[in-house]
Design an enzyme around this catalytic site. Structure first.
Site, mmCIF file in Angstrom:
data_model
loop_
_atom_site.group_PDB
_atom_site.id
_atom_site.type_symbol
_atom_site.label_atom_id
_atom_site.label_comp_id
_atom_site.label_asym_id
_atom_site.label_seq_id
_atom_site.Cartn_x
_atom_site.Cartn_y
_atom_site.Cartn_z
ATOM 1 N N TYR A 92 -8.323 -14.514 20.759
ATOM 2 C CA TYR A 92 -9.572 -15.285 20.761
ATOM 3 C C TYR A 92 -10.558 -14.685 21.777
ATOM 4 C CZ TYR A 92 -12.751 -19.151 21.694
ATOM 5 O OH TYR A 92 -13.874 -19.892 21.886
ATOM 6 N N THR A 141 -12.037 -15.299 24.517
ATOM 7 C CA THR A 141 -11.900 -15.268 25.984
ATOM 8 C C THR A 141 -10.555 -14.732 26.447
ATOM 9 O OG1 THR A 141 -11.041 -17.516 25.976
ATOM 10 C CG2 THR A 141 -13.423 -17.267 26.315
ATOM 11 N N LYS A 142 -9.695 -14.319 25.527
ATOM 12 C CA LYS A 142 -8.347 -13.919 25.922
ATOM 13 C C LYS A 142 -8.340 -12.490 26.490
ATOM 14 C CE LYS A 142 -6.741 -17.911 25.025
ATOM 15 N NZ LYS A 142 -6.673 -18.579 23.768
ATOM 16 N N ASN A 143 -7.253 -12.119 27.146
ATOM 17 C CA ASN A 143 -7.205 -10.824 27.845
ATOM 18 C C ASN A 143 -7.352 -9.646 26.890
ATOM 19 O OD1 ASN A 143 -6.643 -12.582 29.881
ATOM 20 N ND2 ASN A 143 -4.908 -11.415 30.710
#
Ligand SMILES: *Cc1c(COP(=O)(O)O)cnc(C)c1O
Length: 383
Positions: free
Chosen positions: A181, A183-185
Site C-alpha cells: 500500500y 505508505t508501506k516500506n
C-alpha cells in the site's frame, strides 16, 4: 516547514520499468509479476511467493485456501489495523481479539492460548510497527497446548525486511501476507504478496487468488490458442497487474539500505524523546526491526491536543491505531474490556513521519514540535 507523513522514494528507473509494461499488449498479471515473485521468494528465503493486489485480498485468498469460514474463530490482536479482523469476518468466520504486551505492543502468546476453543482455526499475529512477533514461539506454544492444528497466518504488512533470530516472515507459519500500500516500506500504490513454504497451500492460493479458476488468466491468454478453464473452488480477485508490479523490483533490491536509514531516523527520535514523558514501544534485542512506523504514546487525554498542535506545525501524523474492538462496527461484536492494553495504547498513540529520505532538518522540526507540545500540555488550552 511542512513535513509529510510519508514520501515514497521511487526513481526514474522505476518509471521506465512501468513504461516498458505499457509497451506490451496486456497490463495485467504476467512475466513482470512472475519475476518479482521469484525475487521475493529469494529475498525471504522461502519457496513460494504470490503477488496480490492488496494485503486484504491476499489474506482473504489465504483464508479461503485454508478453508476458514462460517463456524470458525480466528484470533487476532486488538492492536492492529482493522483489515486484520475484517478479512476474518469477510470469509464468514469470527475474529476473536487477544491483547498485546504492554512493552512491545505485540500479540501475547499467553493471551492467545487463553482464548483457544474448539472453534479456533487460526491465529493472525501482526508484526506491529515492523517488529516481529515470536512466531516460532507461538507455534511451539500451540503444539504444547495440544493445538498443532491451529494455523498461523502472519500479518507482515509492517515487516517485509525485518527478522527475529534470523527468521523472516513466512519461516515458521503457514503463510505470511505483505502489503505494498502507498505508505508501506515497499509500495506500488496498492498491492501485496503472500509467501508460504507449503507447495500444496501455494497451489490452492493460486486458485483462490483468481476466482477459483483452474488456470491463470495470463496463461489462458498467452498461448495463442484458447484453453477452456473450469472453476474448482470459490475464490476472490486478488492478482496484481504487471503495470504495478513493475514498481517493486527496484525497491526490493534496495530495501536493506533503506531499512538502515529508517533505523537511523527511529533511533534519533528515540534519543530525542527519552525522559520527556512519551511512551515508546520496547525493541527486542534479537530483532531486525523494519521501522515501518514510529509511534509515541501521549499522556492520557492529551492525544487530540497533540494532533492539533502537530498539524498547526505542519507535521503530517496518523494514528496507528485505535484498538479494533473500540470501533463502532466491532464494539457490539466483541466483549467489553477484554483487551485493556490495546484499548489504552490506542487511546493515546500518534505516529510521526518515519521514512528513509526524511532529512535531518525535517526531523528536527518534528522533534521540536513534539517537545514543544509536550511542554505546553501542562498549560490548559483555551476553549
Ligand atoms: C496496511 C495494513 C493492512 C492492509 O493492507 P492493504 O494492502 O491496504 O490491504 C493490513 N494490516 C496491517 C497491519 C496494515 O498496516
Amino acid at each position: 516547514m511542512q513535513v509529510p507523513f510519508y514520501r515514497h522514494a521511487l526513481s526514474r528507473a522505476d518509471a521506465e520499468r512501468v513504461a516498458a509494461v505499457l509497451d506490451t499488449p496486456m497490463l495485467t498479471s504476467g512475466p513482470v509479476g512472475r519475476e518479482v515473485e521469484t525475487q521475493i521468494a529469494a529475498y525471504l528465503g522461502t519457496s513460494h511467493a504470490l503477488l496480490t493486489n492488496s494485503w486484504t485480498n491476499g489474506a482473504i485468498a489465504v483464508l479461503l485456501a485454508l478453508g476458514v469460514g462460517p463456524g470458525d474463530d480466528v484470533i487476532v490482536p486488538a492492536m492492529t489495523f482493522v483489515a486484520t479482523a475484517n478479512v476474518v469476518a469477510l470469509v464468514g468466520a469470527r475474529p476473536i481479539f487477544a491483547d498485546v504486551d504492554a512493552d512491545t505492543l505485540l500479540l501475547r502468546t499467553d493471551d492467545v492460548l487463553r482464548r483457544l476453543t474448539d472453534r479456533t482455526r487460526a491465529v493472525i499475529p501482526v508484526h506491529l510497527y515492523g517488529q516481529m512477533v515470536d512466531v516460532a514461539g507461538l507455534r511451539t506454544a500451540l503444539a504444547a497446548a495440544g493445538r498443532p492444528d491451529v494455523r498461523i497466518v502472519e500479518d507482515a504488512a509492517h515487516c517485509f525486511e525485518g527478522s527475529l533470530d534470523g527468521h523472516r516472515p513466512g519461516h515458521d507459519s503457514d503463510a505470511a501476507v505483505f502489503s505494498f500500500y502507498a505508505t508501506k516500506n515497499v509500495t506500488c500504490g496498492e498491492g501485496g504478496a503472500v509467501v508460504t513454504r507449503s507447495a500444496d497451500l501455494a497451489d490452492r492460493i493460486l486458485h483462490t487468488r483468481l476466482h477459483g479458476m483452474s488456470a491463470m488468466a495470463a496463461d489462458r491468454l498467452s498461448t495463442g490458442r484458447y484453453r477452456h478453464w473450469d472453476m474448482v473452488t470459490l475464490g476472490t480477485k486478488a492478482n496484481l497487474a504487471d503495470v504495478l508490479a513493475a514498481l517493486l523490483p527496484g525497491q526490493i533490491a534496495s530495501v536493506d539500505r533503506q531499512r538502515a536509514r529508517r533505523a537511523t531516523v527511529a533511533q534519533r527520535y528515540r534519543d530525542a524523546f527519552s525522559g520527556i514523558g512519551l511512551r515508546m514501544p520496547a525493541w527486542r534485542r534479537s530483532v531486525v526491526h523494519a521501522h515501518h512506523l514510529f509511534p509515541v504514546h501521549v499522556p492520557t487525554g492529551h492525544r487530540d491536543g497533540m494532533l492539533r498542535r502537530l498539524a498547526d506545525a505542519g507535521v503530517g501524523v496518523t494514528v496507528n491505531y485505535r484498538s479494533v474492538p473500540s470501533t463502532t462496527f466491532y464494539r457490539d461484536r466483541a466483549p467489553h474490556g477484554a483487551t485493556p492494553v490495546s484499548d489504552e495504547w490506542g487511546a493515546g498513540t500518534i505516529s510521526l513521519p518515519c521514512f528513509p529520505d526524511l532529512t535531518v532538518a525535517e526531523q528536527d522540526h518534528v522533534i521540536a514540535a513534539v517537545t514543544g507540545a509536550i511542554h505546553r500540555l501542562q498549560v490548559p488550552e483555551p476553549v
